[in-house]
Design a protein around this motif. Structure first.
Motif, short mmCIF file in Angstrom:
data_model
loop_
_atom_site.label_atom_id
_atom_site.label_comp_id
_atom_site.label_asym_id
_atom_site.label_seq_id
_atom_site.Cartn_x
_atom_site.Cartn_y
_atom_site.Cartn_z
N TYR A 76 0.85 -1.18 0.00
CA TYR A 76 0.00 0.00 0.00
C TYR A 76 0.90 1.25 0.00
O TYR A 76 2.02 1.22 0.50
CB TYR A 76 -0.86 0.05 1.27
CG TYR A 76 -2.01 -0.93 1.32
CD1 TYR A 76 -1.80 -2.26 1.67
CD2 TYR A 76 -3.31 -0.52 1.04
CE1 TYR A 76 -2.86 -3.16 1.72
CE2 TYR A 76 -4.38 -1.40 1.10
CZ TYR A 76 -4.14 -2.73 1.45
OH TYR A 76 -5.20 -3.60 1.51
N GLN A 130 0.60 5.30 1.31
CA GLN A 130 -0.20 6.24 2.09
C GLN A 130 0.40 7.63 1.96
O GLN A 130 1.59 7.83 2.18
CB GLN A 130 -0.24 5.81 3.56
CG GLN A 130 -1.11 6.68 4.43
CD GLN A 130 -1.10 6.26 5.89
OE1 GLN A 130 -0.34 5.37 6.30
NE2 GLN A 130 -1.93 6.87 6.70
N GLY A 159 -5.76 7.76 3.89
CA GLY A 159 -5.60 6.36 4.26
C GLY A 159 -4.75 5.63 3.23
O GLY A 159 -4.55 6.12 2.12
N PRO A 160 -4.24 4.45 3.57
CA PRO A 160 -3.44 3.67 2.61
C PRO A 160 -4.27 3.26 1.40
O PRO A 160 -5.47 3.00 1.52
CB PRO A 160 -3.04 2.43 3.42
CG PRO A 160 -3.18 2.83 4.86
CD PRO A 160 -4.31 3.80 4.88
N LEU A 193 4.36 7.08 2.27
CA LEU A 193 4.65 5.99 3.19
C LEU A 193 4.24 4.69 2.51
O LEU A 193 3.09 4.54 2.09
CB LEU A 193 3.85 6.18 4.49
CG LEU A 193 3.94 5.04 5.53
CD1 LEU A 193 5.34 4.98 6.14
CD2 LEU A 193 2.90 5.26 6.63
N LEU A 199 3.67 0.70 2.76
CA LEU A 199 3.36 -0.32 3.76
C LEU A 199 3.15 -1.67 3.09
O LEU A 199 2.39 -1.76 2.12
CB LEU A 199 2.08 0.05 4.52
CG LEU A 199 2.11 1.32 5.38
CD1 LEU A 199 0.70 1.77 5.71
CD2 LEU A 199 2.89 1.07 6.66
N THR A 238 6.22 -2.36 9.21
CA THR A 238 6.61 -1.19 10.01
C THR A 238 6.68 0.09 9.18
O THR A 238 6.81 1.17 9.73
CB THR A 238 7.97 -1.45 10.67
OG1 THR A 238 8.87 -1.97 9.69
CG2 THR A 238 7.82 -2.47 11.79
N ARG A 266 9.21 5.35 4.84
CA ARG A 266 8.85 6.70 4.41
C ARG A 266 9.82 7.12 3.32
O ARG A 266 11.02 7.24 3.56
CB ARG A 266 8.91 7.67 5.58
CG ARG A 266 7.81 7.47 6.57
CD ARG A 266 7.68 8.66 7.49
NE ARG A 266 7.68 8.25 8.87
CZ ARG A 266 7.38 9.03 9.89
NH1 ARG A 266 7.08 10.29 9.71
NH2 ARG A 266 7.40 8.57 11.13
#
Lengths: 115, 113
Positions: free
Chosen positions: B35, B37, B42-43, B86, B88, B105, B108
Motif C-alpha cells: 500500500y 499512504q 488512508g493507505p 509511506l 506499507l 513497520t 517513508r
C-alpha cells in the motif's frame, strides 16, 4: 462520493472523556475494520466485523467498544480517554470472499488528540 | 503477533534514482500486499502478490514475493516526486475463519526534485 467515510477527521479532547468515531462504507462490502496508526506510522488492526459480527478483536483495552448497527456502518466508542490513545484511527472495508488477496479500502482517518 | 519488518525505515533520494524497499518476516503469508499512504489520507492498495516467486510490474514499480512467501520487495525505477509517501506491506494469514492482514513497520520515501 467517498467510498469509506469517517467522522470526525480531527478530534481533540481531554483525558477521561468519552468519544465516538463513526464510519460508513457505500461499497456494499461485508467486512469492516478499525486500525490504529501510532506516531511511528505503525498500522495495527484493532477490530474486524463481518456482517455485523465481531470476528477479530486484538488485545485492545475494554474502553474501546466497536458497534456495527448494519454491515455498512462500524462505529468506535472510546471511554475514559487516556493520553496514550492519541493516534490516527482508520476505518476500512473489504469484501470477504475467502481469498487472501482481498483489497481493503481505507477512510481518510480520524486524528485523535487527548490532552 | 508476527512482525513484518520493512527496510529502510526512511529514504530520501533525488529524482531519477532507483530504490528498493524490503519487507521481511520469519512467518509464511498467504499473500502480500503493498500500500502507499499519503499525508492526511488512508493507505491505498498498489498490488497483491500471491504465489511464491511472483513478480508484478506497475509502470515503474516492480513487486516480488519471495519463493518461501516470507518476504517481498518493491523496486522503483527512476523515482519521481509523485512517488513520495509511506509504503506499507501487509501479509495475509488465516485466522479464525478469515484472513487477517498484518501490516509492516513502514518505509517513508521522499523523492526530491
Amino acid at each position: 462520493d467517498t467510498a469509506v467515510s469517517q467522522t470526525p477527521k480531527y478530534l481533540v479532547t481531554q483525558m477521561g472523556n468519552d468519544k465516538s468515531i463513526k464510519c460508513e462504507q457505500n461499497l456494499g462490502h461485508d467486512t469492516m475494520y478499525w486500525y490504529k496508526q501510532d506516531s511511528k506510522k505503525f498500522l495495527k488492526i484493532m477490530f474486524s466485523y463481518n456482517n455485523k459480527e465481531l470476528i477479530i478483536n486484538e488485545t485492545v483495552p475494554n474502553r474501546f467498544s466497536p458497534k456495527s448497527p448494519d454491515k455498512a456502518h462500524l462505529n468506535l466508542h472510546i471511554n475514559s480517554l487516556e493520553l496514550g490513545d492519541s493516534a490516527v484511527y482508520f476505518c476500512a472495508s473489504s469484501q470477504d470472499d475467502g481469498r487472501s488477496n482481498t483489497e481493503a479500502f481505507f477512510g481518510q482517518g480520524t486524528r485523535l488528540t487527548v490532552v | 503477533t508476527q512482525l513484518l519488518e520493512q527496510s529502510p525505515q526512511f529514504l530520501s533520494i533525488q529524482e531519477g534514482e532507483n530504490l528498493t524497499v524490503y519487507c521481511n518476516s520469519s512467518s509464511v503469508f498467504s499473500s502480500l500486499q503493498w500500500y502507499r499512504q499519503e499525508p492526511g489520507e488512508g493507505p491505498v492498495l498498489l498490488v497483491t502478490v500471491v504465489t511464491g516467486g511472483e513478480v508484478k510490474k506497475l509502470k515503474r514499480l516492480t513487486f516480488q514475493f519471495g519463493d518461501a512467501r516470507k518476504d517481498s520487495s518493491l523496486h522503483i525505477t527512476a523515482a519521481q516526486p509523485g512517488d513520495t509517501g509511506l509504503y506499507l506491506c501487509a501479509g495475509a494469514r488465516w485466522f479464525s475463519g478469515t484472513y487477517k492482514y498484518i501490516f509492516g513497520t513502514g518505509t517513508r520515501l521522499k523523492v526530491l526534485a
